[in-house]
Design a protein around this motif. Structure first.
Motif, PDB file in Angstrom:
ATOM      1  N   THR A 101      13.589 -15.696 -33.452  1.00 23.49           N
ATOM      2  CA  THR A 101      13.185 -16.078 -32.098  1.00 23.49           C
ATOM      3  C   THR A 101      14.053 -15.373 -31.063  1.00 23.49           C
ATOM      4  OG1 THR A 101      12.384 -18.216 -32.865  1.00 23.49           O
ATOM      5  CG2 THR A 101      12.857 -18.010 -30.511  1.00 23.49           C
ATOM      6  N   LEU A 102      15.362 -15.339 -31.290  1.00 24.35           N
ATOM      7  CA  LEU A 102      16.249 -14.659 -30.348  1.00 24.35           C
ATOM      8  C   LEU A 102      16.009 -13.155 -30.329  1.00 24.35           C
ATOM      9  CD1 LEU A 102      19.564 -16.651 -30.875  1.00 24.35           C
ATOM     10  CD2 LEU A 102      17.949 -16.808 -28.962  1.00 24.35           C
ATOM     11  N   MET A 103      15.723 -12.582 -31.481  1.00 25.25           N
ATOM     12  CA  MET A 103      15.404 -11.149 -31.516  1.00 25.25           C
ATOM     13  C   MET A 103      14.094 -10.883 -30.775  1.00 25.25           C
ATOM     14  SD  MET A 103      17.687  -9.237 -33.035  1.00 25.25           S
ATOM     15  CE  MET A 103      16.848  -7.799 -33.684  1.00 25.25           C
ATOM     16  N   ARG A 104      13.115 -11.742 -30.999  1.00 25.19           N
ATOM     17  CA  ARG A 104      11.803 -11.559 -30.381  1.00 25.19           C
ATOM     18  C   ARG A 104      11.864 -11.724 -28.871  1.00 25.19           C
ATOM     19  NH1 ARG A 104       9.449 -15.404 -32.982  1.00 25.19           N
ATOM     20  NH2 ARG A 104       9.565 -16.969 -31.376  1.00 25.19           N
ATOM     21  N   THR A 105      12.743 -12.589 -28.391  1.00 27.00           N
ATOM     22  CA  THR A 105      12.786 -12.901 -26.965  1.00 27.00           C
ATOM     23  C   THR A 105      14.030 -12.331 -26.276  1.00 27.00           C
ATOM     24  OG1 THR A 105      13.915 -15.008 -27.394  1.00 27.00           O
ATOM     25  CG2 THR A 105      11.492 -15.046 -27.313  1.00 27.00           C
ATOM     26  N   ARG A 106      14.702 -11.385 -26.896  1.00 30.52           N
ATOM     27  CA  ARG A 106      15.965 -10.897 -26.321  1.00 30.52           C
ATOM     28  C   ARG A 106      15.787 -10.171 -24.997  1.00 30.52           C
ATOM     29  NH1 ARG A 106      15.135  -7.720 -30.958  1.00 30.52           N
ATOM     30  NH2 ARG A 106      15.351  -5.461 -30.712  1.00 30.52           N
ATOM     31  N   SER A 107      14.588  -9.755 -24.677  1.00 33.73           N
ATOM     32  CA  SER A 107      14.334  -9.132 -23.374  1.00 33.73           C
ATOM     33  C   SER A 107      13.794 -10.127 -22.358  1.00 33.73           C
ATOM     34  CB  SER A 107      13.335  -7.988 -23.523  1.00 33.73           C
ATOM     35  OG  SER A 107      13.894  -6.961 -24.295  1.00 33.73           O
ATOM     36  N   THR A 108      13.518 -11.333 -22.792  1.00 39.17           N
ATOM     37  CA  THR A 108      12.964 -12.366 -21.904  1.00 39.17           C
ATOM     38  C   THR A 108      13.774 -13.645 -22.072  1.00 39.17           C
ATOM     39  OG1 THR A 108      11.346 -12.977 -23.601  1.00 39.17           O
ATOM     40  CG2 THR A 108      10.624 -11.405 -21.927  1.00 39.17           C
ATOM     41  N   VAL A 109      14.993 -13.621 -21.583  1.00 37.35           N
ATOM     42  CA  VAL A 109      15.920 -14.722 -21.832  1.00 37.35           C
ATOM     43  C   VAL A 109      15.539 -16.023 -21.134  1.00 37.35           C
ATOM     44  CG1 VAL A 109      17.851 -13.193 -22.339  1.00 37.35           C
ATOM     45  CG2 VAL A 109      17.483 -13.973 -19.994  1.00 37.35           C
ATOM     46  N   MET A 110      14.603 -15.988 -20.202  1.00 34.05           N
ATOM     47  CA  MET A 110      14.127 -17.219 -19.570  1.00 34.05           C
ATOM     48  C   MET A 110      12.986 -17.853 -20.351  1.00 34.05           C
ATOM     49  SD  MET A 110      16.018 -17.868 -16.974  1.00 34.05           S
ATOM     50  CE  MET A 110      15.052 -18.993 -15.991  1.00 34.05           C
ATOM     51  N   ASN A 111      12.552 -17.213 -21.413  1.00 31.22           N
ATOM     52  CA  ASN A 111      11.491 -17.736 -22.256  1.00 31.22           C
ATOM     53  C   ASN A 111      11.945 -19.065 -22.864  1.00 31.22           C
ATOM     54  OD1 ASN A 111       9.950 -18.199 -24.721  1.00 31.22           O
ATOM     55  ND2 ASN A 111       9.135 -16.149 -24.436  1.00 31.22           N
ATOM     56  N   PRO A 112      11.130 -20.113 -22.778  1.00 31.16           N
ATOM     57  CA  PRO A 112      11.529 -21.411 -23.342  1.00 31.16           C
ATOM     58  C   PRO A 112      11.879 -21.345 -24.839  1.00 31.16           C
ATOM     59  CG  PRO A 112       9.638 -21.698 -21.916  1.00 31.16           C
ATOM     60  CD  PRO A 112       9.852 -20.216 -22.043  1.00 31.16           C
ATOM     61  N   ALA A 113      11.204 -20.506 -25.594  1.00 27.29           N
ATOM     62  CA  ALA A 113      11.528 -20.383 -27.024  1.00 27.29           C
ATOM     63  C   ALA A 113      12.930 -19.803 -27.203  1.00 27.29           C
ATOM     64  CB  ALA A 113      10.492 -19.507 -27.724  1.00 27.29           C
ATOM     65  N   HIS A 114      13.329 -18.893 -26.325  1.00 28.15           N
ATOM     66  CA  HIS A 114      14.663 -18.303 -26.380  1.00 28.15           C
ATOM     67  C   HIS A 114      15.726 -19.381 -26.152  1.00 28.15           C
ATOM     68  CE1 HIS A 114      17.485 -14.901 -25.938  1.00 28.15           C
ATOM     69  NE2 HIS A 114      18.102 -15.689 -25.064  1.00 28.15           N
ATOM     70  N   ILE A 115      15.515 -20.186 -25.154  1.00 31.39           N
ATOM     71  CA  ILE A 115      16.463 -21.252 -24.820  1.00 31.39           C
ATOM     72  C   ILE A 115      16.514 -22.280 -25.946  1.00 31.39           C
ATOM     73  CG2 ILE A 115      16.939 -23.110 -23.171  1.00 31.39           C
ATOM     74  CD1 ILE A 115      15.459 -21.209 -21.087  1.00 31.39           C
ATOM     75  N   GLU A 116      15.359 -22.630 -26.500  1.00 23.59           N
ATOM     76  CA  GLU A 116      15.311 -23.576 -27.616  1.00 23.59           C
ATOM     77  C   GLU A 116      16.087 -23.042 -28.820  1.00 23.59           C
ATOM     78  OE1 GLU A 116      12.009 -25.736 -30.498  1.00 23.59           O
ATOM     79  OE2 GLU A 116      11.326 -24.556 -28.803  1.00 23.59           O
ATOM     80  N   ALA A 117      15.908 -21.776 -29.123  1.00 20.82           N
ATOM     81  CA  ALA A 117      16.619 -21.176 -30.260  1.00 20.82           C
ATOM     82  C   ALA A 117      18.126 -21.176 -30.027  1.00 20.82           C
ATOM     83  CB  ALA A 117      16.111 -19.757 -30.518  1.00 20.82           C
ATOM     84  N   LEU A 118      18.555 -20.848 -28.816  1.00 19.12           N
ATOM     85  CA  LEU A 118      19.988 -20.892 -28.509  1.00 19.12           C
ATOM     86  C   LEU A 118      20.560 -22.285 -28.753  1.00 19.12           C
ATOM     87  CD1 LEU A 118      20.256 -18.814 -25.197  1.00 19.12           C
ATOM     88  CD2 LEU A 118      21.128 -18.170 -27.457  1.00 19.12           C
ATOM     89  N   ASN A 119      19.820 -23.294 -28.322  1.00 22.90           N
ATOM     90  CA  ASN A 119      20.303 -24.660 -28.447  1.00 22.90           C
ATOM     91  C   ASN A 119      20.295 -25.183 -29.883  1.00 22.90           C
ATOM     92  OD1 ASN A 119      21.108 -25.342 -25.779  1.00 22.90           O
ATOM     93  ND2 ASN A 119      18.959 -25.293 -25.199  1.00 22.90           N
TER      94      ASN A 119
END
Length: 169
Positions: A39-57
């Motif tokens: 998820t972080l690799m997929r969204t690494r260019s869109t850090v405001m993406n909710p999936a990115h934030i969810e994966a970080l958490n």
């Protein structure tokens, strides 16, 4: 010998179930780590993406372990999280450091999951269309402008012109 046979007959299914459950827990744990990393690799260019934030958490939960590689992921996450919450450092310094810390985080995850990615690969193999970047910037400017108007920090300039048509003088 008969006693050993009876013990084996009795304990065999119990041990088999325990081993099966242990293997399933390991699979689920690995799948959770994979999900976070992908998820972080997929969204690494869109850090405001909710999936990115969810994966970080989910990093603390999914990489919680005594394993040295998993602990290095959590340590990298803590450094990155500290940067995300830093409101004292000037933005240009903070953002430059933030990119490096995020790259370190992804690299430590790749190492923990046995991906043969180096930092340059992670850094340079992300794609985001310029149109998407432009739309995001425009939406950000519109939101900031509207908020400025609503707060009274900005005004909307109005120009009155003579329309030149109709019955109006």
């Amino acid at each position: 010998m008969e006693i050993l046979t009876l013990i084996a007959i009795f304990l065999g299914p119990i041990v088999a179930v325990q081993v099966s459950q242990y293997l399933e827990r390991r699979r689920q744990k690995h799948a959770g780590k994979e999900w976070v990393f992908k998820t972080l690799m997929r969204t690494r260019s869109t850090v405001m993406n909710p999936a990115h934030i969810e994966a970080l958490n989910m990093i603390d939960v999914e990489f919680y372990s005594r394993n040295k590689k998993d602990r290095s992921v959590v340590a990298a996450w803590k450094l990155y999280l500290d940067n995300l919450g830093d409101y004292r450092t000037p933005d240009d310094v903070k953002y430059a450091k933030r990119n490096d810390l995020f790259l370190d985080l992804l690299y430590s995850m790749a190492q923990a999951l046995n991906y043969d990615f180096d930092k340059e690969h992670i850094k340079n193999t992300s794609y985001i269309p310029q149109g998407y970047v432009d739309v995001e910037k425009d939406q950000h400017l519109i939101r900031k402008g509207m908020l400025g108007i609503l707060k009274g920090d900005m005004v909307v300039p109005i120009h009155v012109t003579n329309g030149g048509g109709g019955d109006q003088p």
